[in-house]
Design a protein around this motif. Sequence first.
Motif, PDB file in Angstrom:
ATOM      1  N   ASP A  17      44.224  43.330  45.368  1.00 20.96           N
ATOM      2  CA  ASP A  17      45.004  43.998  44.772  1.00 20.96           C
ATOM      3  C   ASP A  17      45.073  43.991  43.431  1.00 20.96           C
ATOM      4  OD1 ASP A  17      45.696  44.764  47.491  1.00 20.96           O
ATOM      5  OD2 ASP A  17      47.533  43.436  47.509  1.00 20.96           O
ATOM      6  N   MET A  18      44.649  42.832  42.678  1.00 26.44           N
ATOM      7  CA  MET A  18      44.860  42.847  41.278  1.00 26.44           C
ATOM      8  C   MET A  18      43.374  43.030  40.460  1.00 26.44           C
ATOM      9  SD  MET A  18      47.542  40.101  40.466  1.00 26.44           S
ATOM     10  CE  MET A  18      49.060  40.121  41.231  1.00 26.44           C
ATOM     11  N   ASP A  20      40.372  45.001  38.842  1.00 27.67           N
ATOM     12  CA  ASP A  20      40.260  46.299  38.317  1.00 27.67           C
ATOM     13  C   ASP A  20      38.844  46.882  38.751  1.00 27.67           C
ATOM     14  OD1 ASP A  20      39.651  48.425  36.724  1.00 27.67           O
ATOM     15  OD2 ASP A  20      39.826  47.607  34.702  1.00 27.67           O
ATOM     16  N   THR A  25      36.578  42.222  35.784  1.00 29.00           N
ATOM     17  CA  THR A  25      37.772  41.159  35.705  1.00 29.00           C
ATOM     18  C   THR A  25      37.081  39.888  35.609  1.00 29.00           C
ATOM     19  OG1 THR A  25      38.890  42.704  37.273  1.00 29.00           O
ATOM     20  CG2 THR A  25      39.640  40.369  37.080  1.00 29.00           C
ATOM     21  N   ARG A 128      40.395  42.763  32.524  1.00 32.32           N
ATOM     22  CA  ARG A 128      41.725  42.059  33.135  1.00 32.32           C
ATOM     23  C   ARG A 128      40.924  40.772  32.964  1.00 32.32           C
ATOM     24  NH1 ARG A 128      43.882  45.370  38.383  1.00 32.32           N
ATOM     25  NH2 ARG A 128      44.637  47.253  37.038  1.00 32.32           N
ATOM     26  N   MET A 130      42.113  37.056  35.504  1.00 34.36           N
ATOM     27  CA  MET A 130      42.953  36.663  36.567  1.00 34.36           C
ATOM     28  C   MET A 130      43.153  34.941  36.424  1.00 34.36           C
ATOM     29  SD  MET A 130      41.658  38.002  40.195  1.00 34.36           S
ATOM     30  CE  MET A 130      41.863  39.584  40.626  1.00 34.36           C
ATOM     31  N   ALA A 160      53.639  38.158  37.658  1.00 32.43           N
ATOM     32  CA  ALA A 160      52.574  38.314  38.228  1.00 32.43           C
ATOM     33  C   ALA A 160      51.439  39.293  37.492  1.00 32.43           C
ATOM     34  CB  ALA A 160      52.756  39.279  39.552  1.00 32.43           C
ATOM     35  N   ALA A 161      52.259  40.243  36.425  1.00 31.90           N
ATOM     36  CA  ALA A 161      51.176  40.931  35.826  1.00 31.90           C
ATOM     37  C   ALA A 161      51.807  40.996  34.394  1.00 31.90           C
ATOM     38  CB  ALA A 161      50.920  42.141  36.290  1.00 31.90           C
ATOM     39  N   ARG A 162      51.041  40.845  33.407  1.00 34.80           N
ATOM     40  CA  ARG A 162      51.734  41.006  31.982  1.00 34.80           C
ATOM     41  C   ARG A 162      50.195  41.556  31.164  1.00 34.80           C
ATOM     42  NH1 ARG A 162      55.574  36.996  29.406  1.00 34.80           N
ATOM     43  NH2 ARG A 162      56.974  38.099  30.512  1.00 34.80           N
ATOM     44  N   ARG A 166      46.559  38.833  35.296  1.00 34.88           N
ATOM     45  CA  ARG A 166      47.152  38.926  36.527  1.00 34.88           C
ATOM     46  C   ARG A 166      46.799  37.716  37.094  1.00 34.88           C
ATOM     47  NH1 ARG A 166      47.544  43.006  34.406  1.00 34.88           N
ATOM     48  NH2 ARG A 166      47.272  45.311  35.149  1.00 34.88           N
ATOM     49  N   ARG A 167      48.099  37.310  38.128  1.00 33.12           N
ATOM     50  CA  ARG A 167      48.082  36.154  38.806  1.00 33.12           C
ATOM     51  C   ARG A 167      48.268  36.192  40.050  1.00 33.12           C
ATOM     52  NH1 ARG A 167      50.808  36.405  33.850  1.00 33.12           N
ATOM     53  NH2 ARG A 167      50.146  34.544  32.147  1.00 33.12           N
ATOM     54  N   PRO A 168      47.315  36.390  41.035  1.00 37.64           N
ATOM     55  CA  PRO A 168      47.351  36.706  42.218  1.00 37.64           C
ATOM     56  C   PRO A 168      48.013  35.564  43.256  1.00 37.64           C
ATOM     57  CG  PRO A 168      45.062  36.811  41.341  1.00 37.64           C
ATOM     58  CD  PRO A 168      45.856  36.363  40.598  1.00 37.64           C
TER      59      PRO A 168
END
Length: 339
Positions: A17-18, A20, A25, A128, A130, A160-162, A166-168
Motif C-alpha cells: 500500500d505504501m 510508489d 522505493t 520514497r 520505507m 505513518a507517512a510524512r 513511509r512506515r508500513p
Amino acid sequence: MPGAPSALHSARKAAGDMLDQQGLTLVACSGGADSLALAAAAAWHHQRTSGPSATARVGGIVVDHHLHPDSVEISGRAVSQLKDLGLDPVRIYPATVRSDSPLGPEAAARTGRYQAFREAMQDLGATRIMLAHTKDDQVEQVLLGLARGSGTRSLAGIPAARGPFRRPLLDLSRADTESICRHHGLDWWDDPANADPRYLRSKIRTQVLPYLERELSGSIRESLARTAKIAAADADYLESQAKDVFPALLEDPDHTGALRLKLKALRAEPPAIRRRVIALAVAAAGGPNPSFERLSATEKLVTGSRSAGPVELEGHIRVHRGARQSPDYGKLVIVPPSG
C-alpha cells in the motif's frame, strides 16, 4: 504461502500500500529484525510478475553510523541479505554523527541518518523511503511524548507517512518481525544500544514498559498504541483547521519579510487553533516549530498580556504586538531573522 506467519501477510499488504508504483522505493535497513522483515515484505512486490504491484521497484539503503566496532561487517551482512532478497539497487551510506551535538547522541544519530537518506534518494533517483518502525517503537514514542509534556502531536507518536518517508509496520510488533525473519531464514543483528539504559528510549524499552505491564496493565502497549491513533486523528484535524484559518488572518508581508496576523480575529479562535496558527506563521517566517514555553509566551501577547513583547523564539524569530498609534496596531508581528 503455506507456513508463513500471519504477520508476513500483514507486512506485505502494508508495504504494498505504501510503495510508489511509478518510482523507486528504498527500504532503510540497519540489519535488525524490523528492517530485514520490512525488506522481505517489500521484496515480494519487487519480484511479482502480475498484479497491481508488478512494476514496483524496490531497493535498499544501509546507513553505517560507525558507532559500533563491527559496523562495517554488520552493514556488509545487511547488504548481502538485501541482495539475496532481490532488492536492487542496494547501497551503503555513511552517517555523520556529531559527538558534540547539544541534542544528545540519539538525536545526533537520527540527524545523520536522515541526511544519509536524503542523499541516497538524490543519488539513486528514489521517490520514497520505507522505515521499519513498529508498534513497539510507537508505544515508546508515546511515552516519550508524555514525559516531555509536548501536546497532542507528540502523543500521536510516529506518523505513518510524512514527506517521502513511509512506515508500513506500525501495526506489527517486534515479535512479528522476528517471526518474519525466521520464516525467511534471515540473520538479524541486535544492537546492544537498544538495551542500554543510558539512552532514554532504551530505558523506556527495558525498564519503564516492563514495569507498567507488571504493575498497571498487561495490555498497556495496545492501549498506548491506540492512544497514538486517536491523538493522530485529532492532531490532523486541528492542523487542517489551522491551515484553513491561517490565510484569512495573514496580511501581506512588507519589504522586510515580517508577517502580520490580525490580532482580534486570532484572539477569537479557540486556543488549540490559535496556537497552531501562530506556529504556522513562525514556520512561514523561516523559524523552527516553537517550543511549548515560547509558544505560550507568544500566545499571551494575543490574549492580553500587558507586555507587547518582543518574545524571542527559536531560530532568531521575534514576535511582538503592534504599538498604539503605529501602522501595526491591532496586529501580531512575526519578524524573521533578517528583519
